[in-house]
Design an enzyme around this catalytic site. Structure first.
Site, short mmCIF file in Angstrom:
data_model
loop_
_atom_site.label_atom_id
_atom_site.label_comp_id
_atom_site.label_asym_id
_atom_site.label_seq_id
_atom_site.Cartn_x
_atom_site.Cartn_y
_atom_site.Cartn_z
N ASP A 18 44.35 34.14 49.82
CA ASP A 18 44.03 32.72 49.66
C ASP A 18 44.76 32.07 48.49
O ASP A 18 44.48 30.93 48.15
CB ASP A 18 42.52 32.52 49.50
CG ASP A 18 41.99 33.08 48.19
OD1 ASP A 18 42.47 34.14 47.73
OD2 ASP A 18 41.08 32.45 47.61
N ASP A 67 43.68 40.50 50.29
CA ASP A 67 43.04 40.09 49.05
C ASP A 67 41.55 40.19 49.31
O ASP A 67 41.10 40.08 50.46
CB ASP A 67 43.46 38.65 48.72
CG ASP A 67 42.73 38.10 47.52
OD1 ASP A 67 42.71 38.77 46.47
OD2 ASP A 67 42.16 37.00 47.64
N ASP A 117 38.59 38.62 47.06
CA ASP A 117 37.84 37.41 46.74
C ASP A 117 38.47 36.17 47.37
O ASP A 117 39.64 35.88 47.16
CB ASP A 117 37.74 37.23 45.22
CG ASP A 117 37.04 38.40 44.55
OD1 ASP A 117 36.08 38.93 45.14
OD2 ASP A 117 37.45 38.79 43.44
N ASN A 120 43.32 41.36 42.35
CA ASN A 120 43.41 41.15 40.90
C ASN A 120 41.98 41.03 40.38
O ASN A 120 41.17 40.33 40.97
CB ASN A 120 44.16 39.85 40.58
CG ASN A 120 45.65 39.94 40.80
OD1 ASN A 120 46.20 41.02 40.97
ND2 ASN A 120 46.31 38.80 40.78
N ASN A 133 33.34 33.14 40.94
CA ASN A 133 34.06 33.49 39.71
C ASN A 133 33.59 34.81 39.12
O ASN A 133 32.41 34.99 38.85
CB ASN A 133 33.92 32.38 38.67
CG ASN A 133 34.77 31.18 39.00
OD1 ASN A 133 35.79 31.31 39.69
ND2 ASN A 133 34.38 30.02 38.53
#
Length: 184
Positions: free
Chosen positions: A133, A8, A10, A51, A18
């Site tokens: 995470d 992943d 972020d 994502n 964000n």
């Protein structure tokens, strides 16, 4: 067949911010570059699967994401780390707008991005991992048949009560890499 680490982005490779899409806001997690170098030196190919609902929501475009990913890949390359591929899901069924408001197979926890990597890069799933995470990262890894690894960076500390018994947990990507190096 190649052993692979699916990552992943972020909260795992970079500090969670964000809807991160600007290069000036990008910041690697503590010791993440060292960790990726260790994994690379161990012979793992590295594939990023992320994502990106900010695209679906209209906060930024695919071009912005491509620029940011290219920046990350180049910074890692300067440190001797090769990223094999970066896959992203720009969809979100509830919050997406226009063509991005769809149900897809690529948005984690669905395994679509991992399955694409497995098919395109001859991944040895028995000797591969998904590191993330969030619960959705872990579930995508389980569904794709690779070992799920939770890091406590990003949202990781909040995911611990929900863990499947197959999930191994580490403080960060560096701890995972050093422990894996000890096994090899």
């Amino acid at each position: 067949m190649k052993k692979t680490i699916f990552l992943d982005r972020d909260g795992t490779i970079n500090v969670e911010k964000n809807y991160l899409h600007k290069i000036e806001d990008f910041e690697f997690e503590n010791r993440a570059i060292e960790a990726l170098k260790i994994l690379s030196d161990l012979g793992y190919q590295l594939i990023v699967v992320t994502n990106q609902s900010g695209i679906a929501r209209g906060y930024y475009g695919e071009e912005d994401l491509e620029k940011l990913n290219n920046y990350m890949v180049e910074e890692l390359k300067k440190n001797g780390v090769e990223i094999t591929a970066c896959y992203f899901c720009p969809h979100h069924l509830e919050k997406g707008v226009g063509k991005y408001r769809v149900e897809c197979e690529c948005r984690k926890p669905n395994p679509g991005m991992l399955l694409k990597g497995i098919n395109e890069y001859q991944v040895d799933i028995k000797n591969s991992y998904m590191v993330g995470d969030r619960q959705s990262d872990l579930e995508a890894g389980i569904r794709a048949g690779v070992k799920p690894i939770l890091v406590k960076t990003g949202y990781g500390k909040n995911q611990i009560p929900n863990l499947d018994e197959r999930v191994q947990t580490f403080e960060n990507l560096y701890e995972f890499a050093t422990k894996l190096a000890c096994k090899n």
